[in-house]
Write a protein that holds these residues in place. Structure first.
Motif, PDB file in Angstrom:
ATOM      1  N   ILE A  21       0.699  -1.148   0.062  1.00 35.15           N
ATOM      2  CA  ILE A  21      -0.034  -0.134  -0.050  1.00 35.15           C
ATOM      3  C   ILE A  21       0.832   1.297   0.110  1.00 35.15           C
ATOM      4  N   ARG A  22       1.908   1.462   1.104  1.00 32.99           N
ATOM      5  CA  ARG A  22       2.757   2.418   0.861  1.00 32.99           C
ATOM      6  C   ARG A  22       3.388   2.572  -0.546  1.00 32.99           C
ATOM      7  N   ILE A  23       3.956   1.563  -0.983  1.00 32.62           N
ATOM      8  CA  ILE A  23       4.601   1.898  -2.319  1.00 32.62           C
ATOM      9  C   ILE A  23       3.727   2.193  -3.355  1.00 32.62           C
ATOM     10  N   SER A  24       2.490   1.728  -3.202  1.00 30.57           N
ATOM     11  CA  SER A  24       1.545   1.934  -4.366  1.00 30.57           C
ATOM     12  C   SER A  24       1.098   3.528  -4.253  1.00 30.57           C
ATOM     13  N   PHE A  25       1.249   4.085  -2.993  1.00 32.29           N
ATOM     14  CA  PHE A  25       0.662   5.505  -2.991  1.00 32.29           C
ATOM     15  C   PHE A  25       1.720   6.598  -2.746  1.00 32.29           C
ATOM     16  N   LYS A  26       3.005   6.244  -2.771  1.00 36.36           N
ATOM     17  CA  LYS A  26       4.230   7.147  -2.535  1.00 36.36           C
ATOM     18  C   LYS A  26       4.165   8.157  -3.304  1.00 36.36           C
ATOM     19  N   LYS A  27       4.076   7.859  -4.635  1.00 37.39           N
ATOM     20  CA  LYS A  27       4.191   8.830  -5.869  1.00 37.39           C
ATOM     21  C   LYS A  27       3.036   9.934  -5.665  1.00 37.39           C
ATOM     22  N   GLN A  28       1.688   9.616  -5.429  1.00 33.68           N
ATOM     23  CA  GLN A  28       0.503  10.189  -5.503  1.00 33.68           C
ATOM     24  C   GLN A  28       0.866  11.322  -4.122  1.00 33.68           C
ATOM     25  N   LEU A  31       3.352  13.837  -5.232  1.00 34.35           N
ATOM     26  CA  LEU A  31       2.772  14.723  -6.275  1.00 34.35           C
ATOM     27  C   LEU A  31       1.829  15.789  -5.532  1.00 34.35           C
ATOM     28  N   ILE A  32       1.268  15.386  -4.777  1.00 32.14           N
ATOM     29  CA  ILE A  32       0.224  16.511  -4.001  1.00 32.14           C
ATOM     30  C   ILE A  32       0.916  16.921  -2.936  1.00 32.14           C
ATOM     31  N   ASN A  33       2.060  16.747  -2.477  1.00 31.33           N
ATOM     32  CA  ASN A  33       2.712  17.548  -1.452  1.00 31.33           C
ATOM     33  C   ASN A  33       2.283  17.192  -0.324  1.00 31.33           C
ATOM     34  N   ILE A  34       2.014  15.617   0.003  1.00 37.17           N
ATOM     35  CA  ILE A  34       1.439  15.299   1.494  1.00 37.17           C
ATOM     36  C   ILE A  34       2.620  14.860   2.148  1.00 37.17           C
ATOM     37  N   SER A  35       2.506  15.285   3.345  1.00 36.87           N
ATOM     38  CA  SER A  35       3.539  14.668   4.399  1.00 36.87           C
ATOM     39  C   SER A  35       3.108  13.715   5.426  1.00 36.87           C
ATOM     40  N   GLU A  36       3.895  12.691   6.036  1.00 38.45           N
ATOM     41  CA  GLU A  36       3.246  12.128   7.051  1.00 38.45           C
ATOM     42  C   GLU A  36       2.864  12.777   8.275  1.00 38.45           C
ATOM     43  N   ALA A  37       3.842  13.952   8.797  1.00 36.12           N
ATOM     44  CA  ALA A  37       3.464  14.809   9.693  1.00 36.12           C
ATOM     45  C   ALA A  37       2.371  15.329   9.782  1.00 36.12           C
ATOM     46  N   GLU A  38       1.917  15.869   8.532  1.00 35.92           N
ATOM     47  CA  GLU A  38       0.623  16.565   8.391  1.00 35.92           C
ATOM     48  C   GLU A  38      -0.615  15.536   8.218  1.00 35.92           C
ATOM     49  N   TYR A  39      -0.528  14.549   7.652  1.00 36.30           N
ATOM     50  CA  TYR A  39      -1.499  13.676   7.351  1.00 36.30           C
ATOM     51  C   TYR A  39      -1.042  12.236   7.761  1.00 36.30           C
ATOM     52  N   TYR A  42      -3.087   9.213   6.106  1.00 35.14           N
ATOM     53  CA  TYR A  42      -3.269   9.057   4.680  1.00 35.14           C
ATOM     54  C   TYR A  42      -2.508   7.798   4.248  1.00 35.14           C
ATOM     55  N   VAL A  43      -3.186   7.168   3.244  1.00 32.22           N
ATOM     56  CA  VAL A  43      -2.875   5.946   2.940  1.00 32.22           C
ATOM     57  C   VAL A  43      -1.527   5.677   2.428  1.00 32.22           C
TER      58      VAL A  43
END
Length: 79
Positions: A21-28, A31-39, A42-43
Motif C-alpha cells: 500500500i505504501r509503495i502504491s501511494f508514495k508517488k501520489q 505529487l500532491i505534497n502530502i507529508s506524514e507529519a501533516e496527514y 493518509y494511505v
C-alpha cells in the motif's frame, strides 16, 4: 514460468500488505505534497499496525508471483 497465487490475507500478512500500500501511494503523496507529519492517516503512510486492524474489518486477498507478494485487494463490508 511464473506461478501466480491469490490467497485470503491474514494478520500474518500485515507487513507485506502495508508495504504494498505504501509503495502504491508514495508517488501520489509526493505529487500532491502530502507529508506524514501533516496527514499521518493518509494511505501512503500505512503502517503494519493500521493494516492489522483493517484486516479484521475487511476481506483482503494477497496476490503473489512465485511466493513474492505483489498486490493486494481489500473489500469493506459484506462480500
Amino acid at each position: 514460468m511464473t506461478r501466480i497465487t491469490i490467497n485470503k490475507a491474514s494478520i500474518e500478512d500485515a507487513k507485506n500488505i502495508s508495504e504494498i500500500i505504501r509503495i502504491s501511494f508514495k508517488k501520489q503523496a509526493e505529487l500532491i505534497n502530502i507529508s506524514e507529519a501533516e496527514y499521518p492517516n493518509y494511505v501512503a503512510f500505512e503502517t503494519e499496525e493500521n493494516t492489522k486492524s483493517r484486516i479484521n474489518n475487511t476481506e483482503f486477498t494477497l496476490r503473489s508471483a512465485d511466493a513474492d507478494p505483489r498486490s493486494v485487494r481489500g473489500i469493506f463490508g459484506e462480500v
